[in-house]
Write a protein that holds these residues in place. Structure first.
Motif, PDB file in Angstrom:
ATOM      1  N   VAL A  45      27.106 -14.834  -9.666  1.00  0.00           N
ATOM      2  CA  VAL A  45      26.557 -13.744 -10.479  1.00  0.00           C
ATOM      3  C   VAL A  45      25.105 -13.485 -10.111  1.00  0.00           C
ATOM      4  O   VAL A  45      24.685 -12.327  -9.941  1.00  0.00           O
ATOM      5  N   LEU A  46      24.318 -14.541  -9.952  1.00  0.00           N
ATOM      6  CA  LEU A  46      22.897 -14.379  -9.641  1.00  0.00           C
ATOM      7  C   LEU A  46      22.696 -13.774  -8.248  1.00  0.00           C
ATOM      8  O   LEU A  46      21.800 -12.940  -8.052  1.00  0.00           O
ATOM      9  N   VAL A  47      23.525 -14.180  -7.281  1.00  0.00           N
ATOM     10  CA  VAL A  47      23.396 -13.628  -5.924  1.00  0.00           C
ATOM     11  C   VAL A  47      23.735 -12.143  -5.918  1.00  0.00           C
ATOM     12  O   VAL A  47      23.014 -11.318  -5.343  1.00  0.00           O
ATOM     13  N   VAL A  48      24.841 -11.785  -6.566  1.00  0.00           N
ATOM     14  CA  VAL A  48      25.228 -10.371  -6.616  1.00  0.00           C
ATOM     15  C   VAL A  48      24.195  -9.562  -7.386  1.00  0.00           C
ATOM     16  O   VAL A  48      23.858  -8.435  -7.003  1.00  0.00           O
ATOM     17  N   LEU A  49      23.664 -10.132  -8.461  1.00  0.00           N
ATOM     18  CA  LEU A  49      22.635  -9.438  -9.234  1.00  0.00           C
ATOM     19  C   LEU A  49      21.395  -9.190  -8.390  1.00  0.00           C
ATOM     20  O   LEU A  49      20.780  -8.112  -8.471  1.00  0.00           O
ATOM     21  N   LEU A  50      21.014 -10.155  -7.568  1.00  0.00           N
ATOM     22  CA  LEU A  50      19.868  -9.969  -6.674  1.00  0.00           C
ATOM     23  C   LEU A  50      20.118  -8.815  -5.711  1.00  0.00           C
ATOM     24  O   LEU A  50      19.228  -7.981  -5.474  1.00  0.00           O
ATOM     25  N   LEU A  51      21.328  -8.733  -5.166  1.00  0.00           N
ATOM     26  CA  LEU A  51      21.666  -7.624  -4.271  1.00  0.00           C
ATOM     27  C   LEU A  51      21.612  -6.293  -5.017  1.00  0.00           C
ATOM     28  O   LEU A  51      21.144  -5.278  -4.476  1.00  0.00           O
ATOM     29  N   GLN A  52      22.081  -6.279  -6.254  1.00  0.00           N
ATOM     30  CA  GLN A  52      22.018  -5.059  -7.058  1.00  0.00           C
ATOM     31  C   GLN A  52      20.574  -4.629  -7.293  1.00  0.00           C
ATOM     32  O   GLN A  52      20.246  -3.433  -7.198  1.00  0.00           O
ATOM     33  N   VAL A  53      19.707  -5.585  -7.607  1.00  0.00           N
ATOM     34  CA  VAL A  53      18.297  -5.274  -7.839  1.00  0.00           C
ATOM     35  C   VAL A  53      17.678  -4.670  -6.579  1.00  0.00           C
ATOM     36  O   VAL A  53      16.921  -3.686  -6.650  1.00  0.00           O
ATOM     37  N   LEU A  54      18.006  -5.221  -5.426  1.00  0.00           N
ATOM     38  CA  LEU A  54      17.458  -4.698  -4.168  1.00  0.00           C
ATOM     39  C   LEU A  54      17.934  -3.275  -3.919  1.00  0.00           C
ATOM     40  O   LEU A  54      17.135  -2.395  -3.565  1.00  0.00           O
ATOM     41  N   VAL A  55      19.229  -3.036  -4.093  1.00  0.00           N
ATOM     42  CA  VAL A  55      19.778  -1.697  -3.832  1.00  0.00           C
ATOM     43  C   VAL A  55      19.211  -0.685  -4.819  1.00  0.00           C
ATOM     44  O   VAL A  55      18.733   0.395  -4.428  1.00  0.00           O
ATOM     45  N   VAL A  56      19.272  -1.010  -6.110  1.00  0.00           N
ATOM     46  CA  VAL A  56      18.772  -0.078  -7.131  1.00  0.00           C
ATOM     47  C   VAL A  56      17.272   0.123  -6.963  1.00  0.00           C
ATOM     48  O   VAL A  56      16.765   1.247  -7.100  1.00  0.00           O
ATOM     49  N   GLY A  57      16.548  -0.954  -6.661  1.00  0.00           N
ATOM     50  CA  GLY A  57      15.104  -0.827  -6.475  1.00  0.00           C
ATOM     51  C   GLY A  57      14.743   0.099  -5.336  1.00  0.00           C
ATOM     52  O   GLY A  57      13.816   0.912  -5.449  1.00  0.00           O
ATOM     53  N   VAL A  58      15.474   0.001  -4.219  1.00  0.00           N
ATOM     54  CA  VAL A  58      15.200   0.877  -3.062  1.00  0.00           C
ATOM     55  C   VAL A  58      15.512   2.329  -3.410  1.00  0.00           C
ATOM     56  O   VAL A  58      14.707   3.232  -3.140  1.00  0.00           O
ATOM     57  N   VAL A  59      16.668   2.565  -4.015  1.00  0.00           N
ATOM     58  CA  VAL A  59      17.045   3.943  -4.367  1.00  0.00           C
ATOM     59  C   VAL A  59      16.073   4.510  -5.390  1.00  0.00           C
ATOM     60  O   VAL A  59      15.624   5.662  -5.276  1.00  0.00           O
ATOM     61  N   ALA A  60      15.731   3.714  -6.409  1.00  0.00           N
ATOM     62  CA  ALA A  60      14.780   4.187  -7.425  1.00  0.00           C
ATOM     63  C   ALA A  60      13.416   4.458  -6.797  1.00  0.00           C
ATOM     64  O   ALA A  60      12.730   5.423  -7.174  1.00  0.00           O
ATOM     65  N   GLY A  61      13.000   3.619  -5.836  1.00  0.00           N
ATOM     66  CA  GLY A  61      11.734   3.852  -5.148  1.00  0.00           C
ATOM     67  C   GLY A  61      11.742   5.169  -4.404  1.00  0.00           C
ATOM     68  O   GLY A  61      10.737   5.899  -4.392  1.00  0.00           O
ATOM     69  N   LEU A  62      12.861   5.497  -3.791  1.00  0.00           N
ATOM     70  CA  LEU A  62      12.976   6.784  -3.091  1.00  0.00           C
ATOM     71  C   LEU A  62      12.914   7.956  -4.072  1.00  0.00           C
ATOM     72  O   LEU A  62      12.500   9.058  -3.701  1.00  0.00           O
ATOM     73  N   LEU A  63      13.331   7.700  -5.310  1.00  0.00           N
ATOM     74  CA  LEU A  63      13.283   8.742  -6.340  1.00  0.00           C
ATOM     75  C   LEU A  63      11.934   8.796  -7.047  1.00  0.00           C
ATOM     76  O   LEU A  63      11.743   9.636  -7.931  1.00  0.00           O
ATOM     77  N   GLY A  64      11.016   7.889  -6.666  1.00  0.00           N
ATOM     78  CA  GLY A  64       9.676   7.934  -7.232  1.00  0.00           C
ATOM     79  C   GLY A  64       9.340   6.832  -8.210  1.00  0.00           C
ATOM     80  O   GLY A  64       8.292   6.886  -8.871  1.00  0.00           O
TER      81      GLY A  64
END
Length: 254
Positions: free
Chosen positions: A118-137
């Motif tokens: 769960v923690l490993v998958v959650l870390l991957l989710q944070v990275l993906v969402v963080g990158v996409v959110a960063g692109l959105l500002g």
């Protein structure tokens, strides 16, 4: 996995067996198309939708700044509660849990492996969402990352305990229905994505006591203001302890 099950008792230390089990659980989750949709695709769609609609306007930041913490909380619920609950329920049905619990891994090691996944998958989710959110500002406070990640881990613990409680006490088909239904209800009306003040009046007084509302609001406070609300932390701790104790008491391994 076959190597893990066939190894003699002294072939590997318990931490190594837990790492092997966690690796297996992680790969199984990432290879499951339905879980990937629930864990990545739907949260990203929700993030995009919240950034193009005025639902979150006037809450102390840009739309993406207000939306992203809630989406991260939604990711934790998706993986720890719905994804892990469904996987555990069907493992229980097919006898996988009972079989693994009798191996050198043991019941404690099996649960630890699931938590690690769960923690490993959650870390991957944070990275993906963080990158996409960063692109959105998205521009989070740098000092908010440490408490924010701590809150995500605590939220994942609460939802994992709840997922194991459901998966260990009802039939797999019921687990599938319950976890998916609660994902929809808590995601829409549980304060996890949409703050309490934007929910119907009947829900506003309740959501702060739910793990979804406590985690969503705590993450928004952390990333928007740098503060970590003690009340939200206490609510998450209480849900973790109560659900964990109930799962230990009533979990059925077969």
């Amino acid at each position: 996995m076959s190597k893990l099950l066939s190894a003699p008792a002294g072939a590997a230390s318990l931490p190594r067996r837990i790492l092997q089990q966690g690796r297996y659980e992680t790969i199984a989750m990432l290879r499951n198309g339905e879980q990937l949709i629930l864990a990545i695709v739907l949260p990203l769609l929700a993030l995009a939708g919240l950034t193009v609609t005025p639902l979150l306007d006037g809450l102390g930041g840009s739309r993406v700044d207000v939306a992203t913490p809630g989406i991260l909380a939604l990711c934790a619920m998706s993986t720890a509660f719905t994804g892990q609950g469904i996987a555990t329920g069907f493992d229980r049905r097919y006898g996988v849990l009972r079989f693994l619990s009798t191996t050198p891994l043991g019941r404690g090691g099996l649960i630890a492996g699931k938590i690690l996944a769960v923690l490993v998958v959650l870390l991957l989710q944070v990275l993906v969402v963080g990158v996409v959110a960063g692109l959105l500002g998205w521009q989070p406070r740098p000092e908010a990352w440490l408490p924010g990640l701590g809150l995500l881990v605590l939220g994942a613990a609460a939802f994992t305990a709840l997922g194991l409680l459901v998966a260990g006490t009802v039939r797999p088909e019921a687990t599938l229905a319950i976890t998916n239904l609660l994902w929809i209800l808590l995601g829409a009306l549980g304060g996890i994505v949409v703050p309490a003040e934007r929910l119907p009046a009947a829900a506003q007084g309740i959501v702060h006591f739910l793990p979804s509302g406590a985690l969503g609001q705590a993450l928004r406070d952390a990333f928007l203001t740098g503060a970590v609300p003690l009340a939200g932390v206490l609510v998450l701790l209480l849900w973790t302890l109560l659900a964990g104790a109930a799962a230990i008491r009533w979990f059925k391994w077969n």
